[in-house]
Design a protein around this motif. Structure first.
Motif, PDB file in Angstrom:
ATOM      1  N   VAL A   1       0.863  -1.187   0.000  1.00  0.00           N
ATOM      2  CA  VAL A   1       0.000   0.000   0.000  1.00  0.00           C
ATOM      3  C   VAL A   1       0.898   1.235   0.000  1.00  0.00           C
ATOM      4  O   VAL A   1       1.469   1.618   1.026  1.00  0.00           O
ATOM      5  CB  VAL A   1      -0.959  -0.014   1.195  1.00  0.00           C
TER       6      VAL A   1
ATOM      7  N   GLY B   1      -1.256   4.186  -4.347  1.00  0.00           N
ATOM      8  CA  GLY B   1      -2.204   3.081  -4.417  1.00  0.00           C
ATOM      9  C   GLY B   1      -1.574   1.752  -4.060  1.00  0.00           C
ATOM     10  O   GLY B   1      -0.405   1.661  -3.676  1.00  0.00           O
ATOM     11  N   GLU B   2      -2.354   0.707  -4.222  1.00  0.00           N
ATOM     12  CA  GLU B   2      -1.923  -0.639  -3.853  1.00  0.00           C
ATOM     13  C   GLU B   2      -1.434  -1.387  -5.086  1.00  0.00           C
ATOM     14  O   GLU B   2      -2.125  -1.436  -6.104  1.00  0.00           O
ATOM     15  CB  GLU B   2      -3.105  -1.383  -3.224  1.00  0.00           C
TER      16      GLU B   2
ATOM     17  N   SER C   1      -5.914   1.454   1.046  1.00  0.00           N
ATOM     18  CA  SER C   1      -5.292   2.771   0.835  1.00  0.00           C
ATOM     19  C   SER C   1      -6.014   3.847   1.629  1.00  0.00           C
ATOM     20  O   SER C   1      -5.395   4.766   2.183  1.00  0.00           O
ATOM     21  CB  SER C   1      -5.283   3.126  -0.653  1.00  0.00           C
TER      22      SER C   1
END
Length: 449
Positions: free
Chosen positions: A16, A20-21, A359
């Motif tokens: 994360v 973003g992831e 997130s």
């Protein structure tokens, strides 16, 4: 000659990151993140997390450790163990309910002395602004406190009295002069005094004793003074949605104001509180389900600087719990919720149900609080940041067993609740935290890099 630290690569398919992831390799050396690379591209000692999410350590800027003076309530060792077990790698301790409170430089040094060598996570300290200590604020700020807490209504402990309007204006003017952050417990004492106070086990009676207007009127008055003085103010533990339009109007008018809320206001509701279960008592109180939905809307819209615990334990006797032989009297019980270890899964459980992502949770519980208090090397997985990291299994479920909690007393309103998300490992500056081993946390001062 000191041996150089081996480079580590934290590899996860669910890192994360600020953008973003995604799958990534997080390269760590000398306790800092040096690179974030494509998945599989890093070289060094690999810590392969597979499908476990890799989060930045959480930052909790609202924790009552209570040591020295009330160490039987909590303490630096127990509180920071609980923090690490819950994925929290940095806390900032409130200036009460310790004795002495952190309201002079001498008192600050007494707290620092007792905290040394007991910290399992990094720990900063707030100062306190109380009647008569305006002259102490600048020296405390220079000594490294992260800002100053004040109460607008009685705090519950005699050694930390609240400010009236004139005293608040004096304190905020001084804090504006020195560039300090003012953090405020905002409830109006007149409204609290006039509200009905009915002893007993009925939560509705307790809720009536802390009405929404107590928060709204206090916040409105605070914002007027903040506008006049130019102070930067932060509203602590917002429980009532009635505060939200006041904050919007003040921001539109140029007032420097932020606010926070807490896991218990976002995950619990008045309708769910069992008769006499004083583990749920806190001030301001847990309110209705409809109110909770409005807090979530504001959180999703970016109106809160963060979600923090307000971890405020006491001895079980002070909670008056029937399960421990108490009378379950909400009016008499100490108002505080111990949840430092459970905040992440509690929020994740409800956030995922409402369609939010990891997130989002990281923004609310790590990046936001770090930015609020000026911790520039905390709160994100990015080059130059401290390698404070958490391996988190977002799909694992568990039932809260108070016996598994690390804070001093196993009292929690989450007992028996099913939550999603399990912290598997917490790292502080790239090293795993062993809550049964040697403490490796550091005392933090404002402005350090």
């Amino acid at each position: 000659m000191r041996r150089p630290e081996l480079t580590k690569v934290f590899r996860s398919r669910r890192a994360v990151l600020p953008d973003g992831e995604r799958p990534a390799d997080v390269v760590v050396s000398e306790g800092r993140i040096v690179e974030v690379l494509a998945y599989g591209a890093g070289a060094g000692e690999v810590v392969d997390l597979g499908e476990l999410a890799l989060l930045p350590g959480l930052v909790d800027s609202h924790v009552h450790v209570n040591e020295p003076g009330r160490t039987e309530w909590e303490g630096f060792a127990t509180a920071t163990r609980a923090a690490a077990a819950g994925g929290v790698t940095t806390i900032v301790d409130m200036p009460l309910n310790s004795i002495p409170p952190t309201t002079t430089v001498d008192n600050l040094e007494a707290k620092r002395k007792v905290a040394e060598d007991r910290l399992f996570v990094d720990t900063g300290l707030w100062g306190g602004a109380i009647p008569g200590n305006t002259g102490d604020l600048a020296p405390l700020h220079e000594a490294g406190v992260f800002g100053f807490k004040s109460f607008l209504a009685p705090s519950g402990v005699d050694e930390f009295p609240h400010l009236n309007r004139a005293q608040l204006e004096e304190a905020l003017a001084e804090q504006a002069r020195i560039g300090a952050l003012a953090i405020i417990h905002a409830e109006d004492p007149k409204i609290l005094d006039e509200a009905p106070h009915t002893p007993g086990q009925d939560y509705a009676d307790f809720l009536a004793s802390r009405p929404d207007d107590a928060e709204a009127v206090a916040v409105a008055g605070l914002l007027e003074i903040a506008q006049r003085t130019g102070a930067r103010v932060h509203i602590l533990h917002v429980s009532s949605a009635a505060v939200l339009p006041l904050l919007r109007e003040a921001r539109a008018a140029g007032v420097q104001v932020t606010a926070e809320t807490c896991p218990h206001y976002l995950t619990l509701a008045a309708e769910q509180v069992p008769a006499g279960d004083t583990a749920f008592k806190c001030c301001p109180p847990i309110r209705s389900e409809a109110n909770r939905d409005l807090l979530w809307e504001a959180l999703a819209a970016g109106e809160f600087a963060g979600v923090v615990s307000d971890h405020s334990p006491s001895t079980p006797e002070l909670k008056h719990l029937p399960s421990l032989g108490g009378d379950g009297d909400f009016a008499a019980a100490w108002g505080g919720i111990a949840s430092l270890q459970l905040g992440l899964p509690a929020i994740w459980t409800e956030a995922r149900r409402r369609g939010h992502s990891l997130s989002d949770v990281v923004r609310w519980m790590s990046a936001g609080p770090a930015a609020l208090v000026g911790l520039t090397t905390k709160g994100a997985i990015a080059p130059g940041m401290d390698a404070d990291l958490v391996a988190f299994d977002p799909d694992a479920a568990f039932t809260v067993d108070p016996a598994g909690l690390h804070h001093r007393h196993p009292v929690t309103p989450y007992a028996g609740r099913s939550l999603s998300g399990v912290v598997r490992t917490t790292w502080l500056r790239g090293e795993p935290v062993d809550v049964n081993g040697t403490p490796t946390g550091r005392l933090l001062t404002r402005g350090e890099k």
